[in-house]
Design a protein around this motif. Sequence first.
Motif, PDB file in Angstrom:
ATOM      1  N   ARG B  60       0.814  -1.207   0.000  1.00 53.34           N
ATOM      2  CA  ARG B  60       0.000   0.000   0.000  1.00 53.34           C
ATOM      3  C   ARG B  60       0.847   1.256   0.000  1.00 53.34           C
ATOM      4  O   ARG B  60       0.362   2.346  -0.331  1.00 53.34           O
ATOM      5  N   TYR B  99      -5.119  -4.458  -0.429  1.00 54.57           N
ATOM      6  CA  TYR B  99      -6.198  -3.490  -0.172  1.00 54.57           C
ATOM      7  C   TYR B  99      -7.449  -4.184   0.367  1.00 54.57           C
ATOM      8  O   TYR B  99      -8.081  -3.725   1.315  1.00 54.57           O
ATOM      9  N   GLU B 149     -13.096  -0.238  -4.826  1.00 56.07           N
ATOM     10  CA  GLU B 149     -11.842  -0.832  -5.278  1.00 56.07           C
ATOM     11  C   GLU B 149     -12.013  -1.476  -6.649  1.00 56.07           C
ATOM     12  O   GLU B 149     -11.114  -1.403  -7.493  1.00 56.07           O
TER      13      GLU B 149
END
Lengths: 215, 214
Positions: B60, B99, B149
């Motif tokens: 990330r 994620y 996402e």
Amino acid sequence: MFGNKVLELKNISKSFGTRKIIDKLSLSLDQGDILSIIGPSGAGKTTLLRLIAGLESADSGKFIHNGKEFDPTDRNNHLVGMVFQDYNLFPNLSVMDNITLAPIMVNKMSKAEAEKAATPVLDQLDLNKFKTLYPYQLSGGQKQRVAIARALQMKPEILCYDEPTSALDPELVGKVKDIFLKLKQTGMTQVIITHDHQFGKAVADKILKVEPIEK
Amino acid sequence: MLNYIFSILPSLFSGAWLTIEIFFWTTVVSIPLGLLVAFGLHSKLKLVKAILKFYVWIIRGTPLLLQLIFIFYGLPTVGIVFPRYEAALVAFIINYAAYFAEIFRGGLQAVPVGQFEAAQVLGLSRWQTINRIVRPQVVKIVLPSIGNELINLVKDSSLVYVIGLGDLLRAGNVATARDVSLVPLVLVGCVYLAMTAVLTALLRVVEKRSNVWK
């Protein structure tokens, strides 16, 4: 009324870290007894109830059911049912599914059997017209009755209530009292936490006053 | 004009097909993988937890573009070679799983302790509790974030351009350079919009179905 000792606690102690919450507590309940645990916040009322329901384990002492020692934290005994202060209904399940989940999953009943078994309880607690609703659609008092119905379906011998009157309108408190007394008639042993002394005294056969332990 | 549009559509559609393939495989692999990582992040084994935390932090904290270049152009220098398409899938799956793991971790934390306790007192096993109580609640909590996402993924897939894969963006760019025309890029935009519109509509249906309870 029924005579046999359903629950005995012998010298139960519990600390969280260095803070002693319950110190060598003993008590005994006959079948059909209603015990009110009264006392200020921080006196260990909820901890005691959680010990009986097996949500905490005692540091020392014994729990005895009908003369035999048992472990409340064992998920496989269904001696004790619990009605939580904020009910903890499963929001993703309808009222009927909340009530029948454990009989189906744990007792391996068929859905039809479990729903049939739930019907008298739904009638008794005045929940029949709500059975297809979800918890968010219910009032506080209705949620509480669903929580009671859900606990009853696992046929506990002892039913615990954490502050059953704290969130209710005054006129509903009388209704809850009626439920407790009706369950008593069926031989249910009940343990009630309350800081409403009047209510506690009105329903109880036995009263346990707890105070915070002095340092 | 119309003739021109029809003449470049086949190459755009074949590019779009690659975009859809990457979207599909990343989604079906990285969501379960992310769920596993999320459970791992709650693990009592400290080593497992530390490794997974490190993985999420690295992934990330660095650009997906860097990760793509690292896997396709970087790793061969130490003897690990992925073909283009596989390199892209590996990068996207590793990236999106991180994620999704964070989203699921947040979702798991949002289920009140009282739900576990109620299930415990009723005698439900851990597995029954997770399957009947926790999972449906987590899914509902994370649905909007997962949807976000996935829409990002449609657009992020255009990054494979950098390792020379012929996706939708590349098809449009090639046509623009060749024909000195703005039309292919506008069409590329329209195709992306169409894909995200379909996805948004699908997500809305799923969310609506989960809205019978609150």
